[in-house]
Design a protein around this motif. Structure first.
Motif, mmCIF file in Angstrom:
data_model
loop_
_atom_site.group_PDB
_atom_site.id
_atom_site.type_symbol
_atom_site.label_atom_id
_atom_site.label_comp_id
_atom_site.label_asym_id
_atom_site.label_seq_id
_atom_site.Cartn_x
_atom_site.Cartn_y
_atom_site.Cartn_z
ATOM 1 N N THR A 181 0.855 -1.183 0.000
ATOM 2 C CA THR A 181 0.000 0.000 0.000
ATOM 3 C C THR A 181 0.888 1.229 0.000
ATOM 4 O OG1 THR A 181 -1.829 -1.077 1.175
ATOM 5 C CG2 THR A 181 -1.707 1.314 1.322
ATOM 6 N N LEU A 182 0.530 2.229 -0.795
ATOM 7 C CA LEU A 182 1.247 3.505 -0.791
ATOM 8 C C LEU A 182 0.375 4.559 -0.123
ATOM 9 C CD1 LEU A 182 2.832 3.676 -4.382
ATOM 10 C CD2 LEU A 182 3.803 2.752 -2.272
ATOM 11 N N ILE A 183 0.990 5.357 0.745
ATOM 12 C CA ILE A 183 0.308 6.447 1.439
ATOM 13 C C ILE A 183 0.999 7.753 1.065
ATOM 14 C CG2 ILE A 183 -0.464 7.360 3.651
ATOM 15 C CD1 ILE A 183 -1.574 4.592 3.132
ATOM 16 N N ILE A 184 0.232 8.704 0.543
ATOM 17 C CA ILE A 184 0.780 10.000 0.137
ATOM 18 C C ILE A 184 0.385 11.050 1.175
ATOM 19 C CG2 ILE A 184 0.942 11.733 -1.701
ATOM 20 C CD1 ILE A 184 1.828 8.999 -2.639
ATOM 21 N N ASN A 185 1.392 11.673 1.799
ATOM 22 C CA ASN A 185 1.180 12.755 2.778
ATOM 23 C C ASN A 185 0.225 12.377 3.905
ATOM 24 O OD1 ASN A 185 2.988 14.468 1.618
ATOM 25 N ND2 ASN A 185 1.503 15.931 0.825
ATOM 26 N N GLY A 186 0.078 11.095 4.167
ATOM 27 C CA GLY A 186 -0.846 10.640 5.188
ATOM 28 C C GLY A 186 -2.298 10.820 4.804
ATOM 29 N N ARG A 187 -2.571 11.314 3.596
ATOM 30 C CA ARG A 187 -3.926 11.676 3.174
ATOM 31 C C ARG A 187 -4.529 10.697 2.184
ATOM 32 N NH1 ARG A 187 -4.466 16.947 0.391
ATOM 33 N NH2 ARG A 187 -6.643 16.656 0.974
ATOM 34 N N TYR A 188 -3.705 10.136 1.311
ATOM 35 C CA TYR A 188 -4.210 9.288 0.233
ATOM 36 C C TYR A 188 -3.691 7.861 0.406
ATOM 37 C CZ TYR A 188 -4.849 13.865 -2.017
ATOM 38 O OH TYR A 188 -5.180 15.170 -2.298
ATOM 39 N N ARG A 189 -4.575 6.900 0.411
ATOM 40 C CA ARG A 189 -4.221 5.487 0.457
ATOM 41 C C ARG A 189 -4.495 4.897 -0.929
ATOM 42 N NH1 ARG A 189 -7.517 3.899 4.259
ATOM 43 N NH2 ARG A 189 -9.083 2.936 2.925
ATOM 44 N N ILE A 190 -3.451 4.491 -1.600
ATOM 45 C CA ILE A 190 -3.578 4.054 -2.990
ATOM 46 C C ILE A 190 -3.947 2.581 -3.040
ATOM 47 C CG2 ILE A 190 -2.392 3.818 -5.197
ATOM 48 C CD1 ILE A 190 -0.675 6.187 -4.423
ATOM 49 N N GLN A 191 -4.953 2.293 -3.830
ATOM 50 C CA GLN A 191 -5.511 0.938 -3.918
ATOM 51 C C GLN A 191 -5.651 0.490 -5.367
ATOM 52 O OE1 GLN A 191 -8.891 2.345 -1.637
ATOM 53 N NE2 GLN A 191 -10.232 2.124 -3.414
ATOM 54 N N ALA A 192 -4.693 0.860 -6.209
ATOM 55 C CA ALA A 192 -4.765 0.519 -7.626
ATOM 56 C C ALA A 192 -4.804 -0.988 -7.819
ATOM 57 C CB ALA A 192 -3.569 1.116 -8.363
ATOM 58 N N ARG A 193 -5.307 -1.400 -8.989
ATOM 59 C CA ARG A 193 -5.525 -2.823 -9.245
ATOM 60 C C ARG A 193 -4.362 -3.500 -9.952
ATOM 61 N NH1 ARG A 193 -11.128 -1.323 -11.859
ATOM 62 N NH2 ARG A 193 -9.867 0.548 -12.160
ATOM 63 N N SER A 194 -3.252 -2.797 -10.142
ATOM 64 C CA SER A 194 -2.036 -3.408 -10.662
ATOM 65 C C SER A 194 -0.845 -2.762 -9.984
ATOM 66 C CB SER A 194 -1.936 -3.227 -12.182
ATOM 67 O OG SER A 194 -1.587 -1.886 -12.518
ATOM 68 N N LEU A 195 0.282 -3.433 -10.030
ATOM 69 C CA LEU A 195 1.469 -2.894 -9.383
ATOM 70 C C LEU A 195 1.946 -1.626 -10.086
ATOM 71 C CD1 LEU A 195 3.395 -6.208 -8.619
ATOM 72 C CD2 LEU A 195 1.877 -4.895 -7.124
ATOM 73 N N ARG A 196 1.944 -1.629 -11.405
ATOM 74 C CA ARG A 196 2.303 -0.414 -12.138
ATOM 75 C C ARG A 196 1.286 0.684 -11.858
ATOM 76 N NH1 ARG A 196 6.552 2.003 -13.512
ATOM 77 N NH2 ARG A 196 7.399 0.036 -14.330
ATOM 78 N N GLY A 197 0.026 0.297 -11.684
ATOM 79 C CA GLY A 197 -1.009 1.277 -11.382
ATOM 80 C C GLY A 197 -0.772 1.991 -10.066
ATOM 81 N N LEU A 198 -0.181 1.293 -9.071
ATOM 82 C CA LEU A 198 0.163 1.954 -7.810
ATOM 83 C C LEU A 198 1.077 3.152 -8.064
ATOM 84 C CD1 LEU A 198 0.979 -1.079 -5.471
ATOM 85 C CD2 LEU A 198 -0.895 0.519 -5.152
ATOM 86 N N LEU A 199 2.079 2.947 -8.918
ATOM 87 C CA LEU A 199 3.055 4.003 -9.178
ATOM 88 C C LEU A 199 2.457 5.107 -10.042
ATOM 89 C CD1 LEU A 199 6.273 1.864 -9.727
ATOM 90 C CD2 LEU A 199 5.248 2.697 -7.612
ATOM 91 N N ASP A 200 1.618 4.729 -11.009
ATOM 92 C CA ASP A 200 0.959 5.745 -11.837
ATOM 93 C C ASP A 200 0.066 6.644 -10.982
ATOM 94 O OD1 ASP A 200 2.182 4.723 -14.080
ATOM 95 O OD2 ASP A 200 0.451 3.542 -14.714
ATOM 96 N N THR A 201 -0.690 6.033 -10.090
ATOM 97 C CA THR A 201 -1.558 6.818 -9.212
ATOM 98 C C THR A 201 -0.730 7.668 -8.265
ATOM 99 O OG1 THR A 201 -3.298 5.132 -9.330
ATOM 100 C CG2 THR A 201 -3.404 6.678 -7.498
ATOM 101 N N ALA A 202 0.368 7.118 -7.755
ATOM 102 C CA ALA A 202 1.241 7.904 -6.882
ATOM 103 C C ALA A 202 1.796 9.114 -7.616
ATOM 104 C CB ALA A 202 2.385 7.034 -6.369
ATOM 105 N N ASP A 203 2.223 8.937 -8.853
ATOM 106 C CA ASP A 203 2.726 10.072 -9.640
ATOM 107 C C ASP A 203 1.672 11.168 -9.752
ATOM 108 O OD1 ASP A 203 5.327 9.196 -10.194
ATOM 109 O OD2 ASP A 203 4.687 8.060 -11.950
#
Length: 214
Positions: A181-203
Motif C-alpha cells: 500500500t502507498l500512502i501520500i502525505n498521510g492523506r491518500y491510500r492508494i488501492q490501484a488494481r495493478s502494481l504499475r497502477g500503484l506508481l501511476d496513481t502515486a505520480d
C-alpha cells in the motif's frame, strides 16, 4: 479475532485482488474510491517540512511486495528532491521479527544490501521462512556482510521497539488492509488494481499535492 489474525487475513485478500505487474493501466486521472481512498484526519509519518511524503507499507512475507520491489526501487530513486520516500514494514505485534529485521538493518546502515535480498531469499531462493526467527535472520544477513551479533542486538534494542510501535500506529491510522500500500502525505491510500497502477496513481497524487502547495 486478534489484530494480527485480522490484518493477516486482510493481507491475503488484498494479495488476491492485486493484479500482476504486466496488467495495463489507463492514464486517466485517478478516481477517489477506485484508485485511492482519502484518509479522514490523515497525518504523515513524519513532519513534511515542505516536502511530499510517500510511504510504502510492505511485508517481506508478501509476494506482491516482492514483485513490486524491482519497480518501486528505481522509481523512488528518480523522485525529485521535494518528495521523501520511506519504506515502512507492517507490524503485526510488538515484536514482529521481519519488521524488526528491517529496522535493525536500517540502524546499522546495511539496508541497501539486505532489503531486496530479503525479498529474494523469501520468494525466489526460498532461503528464509516467512516466520524466520531472529537467529535465522541474523545468519542470513551475515551472508550479506552484516555483523550477526550487532544485528541481533539491534533487533532487540529499545529503539527498534519504538520504531515498531510507531510503524504499527501509522498502519492503524492509515486504514491499510493489505500490502503493498502507498500512502501520500498521510492523506491518500492508494488501492490501484495493478502494481504499475500503484506508481501511476502515486505520480498523479504527488503532482496534485505539489500543485496545491502554497
Amino acid at each position: 479475532m486478534s489484530l494480527s489474525r485480522w490484518f493477516r487475513s486482510c493481507l491475503v485478500v488484498a494479495c488476491l485482488l492485486v493484479a500482476g505487474p504486466g496488467v495495463a493501466q489507463t492514464a486517466a486521472a485517478p478516481v477517489e474510491g477506485v484508485d485511492y481512498t482519502l484518509i479522514e484526519d490523515g497525518r504523515p509519518l513524519a513532519p513534511l517540512d515542505g516536502r511530499i511524503e510517500v510511504v510504502e507499507l510492505f511485508s517481506y512475507a508478501c509476494g506482491h511486495c516482492a514483485d513490486l520491489h524491482p519497480l518501486i526501487d528505481p522509481w523512488q530513486r528518480r523522485l525529485p528532491d521535494d518528495v521523501r520516500f520511506t519504506y515502512l514494514p507492517v507490524v503485526y505485534g510488538n515484536r514482529d521479527n521481519l519488521a524488526a529485521a528491517f529496522f535493525a538493518s536500517q540502524a546499522l546502515g546495511t539496508l541497501e544490501r539486505t532489503h531486496g535480498a530479503t525479498f529474494d531469499a523469501m520468494h525466489r531462493a526460498r532461503r528464509l521462512p516467512r516466520n524466520a526467527s531472529p537467529s535465522e535472520l541474523g545468519w542470513f544477513y551475515a551472508q550479506h556482510g552484516v555483523d550477526q551479533a550487532a544485528f541481533e542486538a539491534a533487533m532487540r534494542d529499545d529503539a527498534t521497539g519504538q520504531k515498531l510501535n510507531a510503524a504499527r500506529d501509522f498502519l492503524l491510522r492509515s486504514g491499510a488492509q493489505g500490502t503493498p500500500t502507498l500512502i501520500i502525505n498521510g492523506r491518500y491510500r492508494i488501492q490501484a488494481r495493478s502494481l504499475r497502477g500503484l506508481l501511476d496513481t502515486a505520480d498523479a497524487l504527488i503532482a496534485r499535492e505539489r500543485a496545491a502547495a502554497p
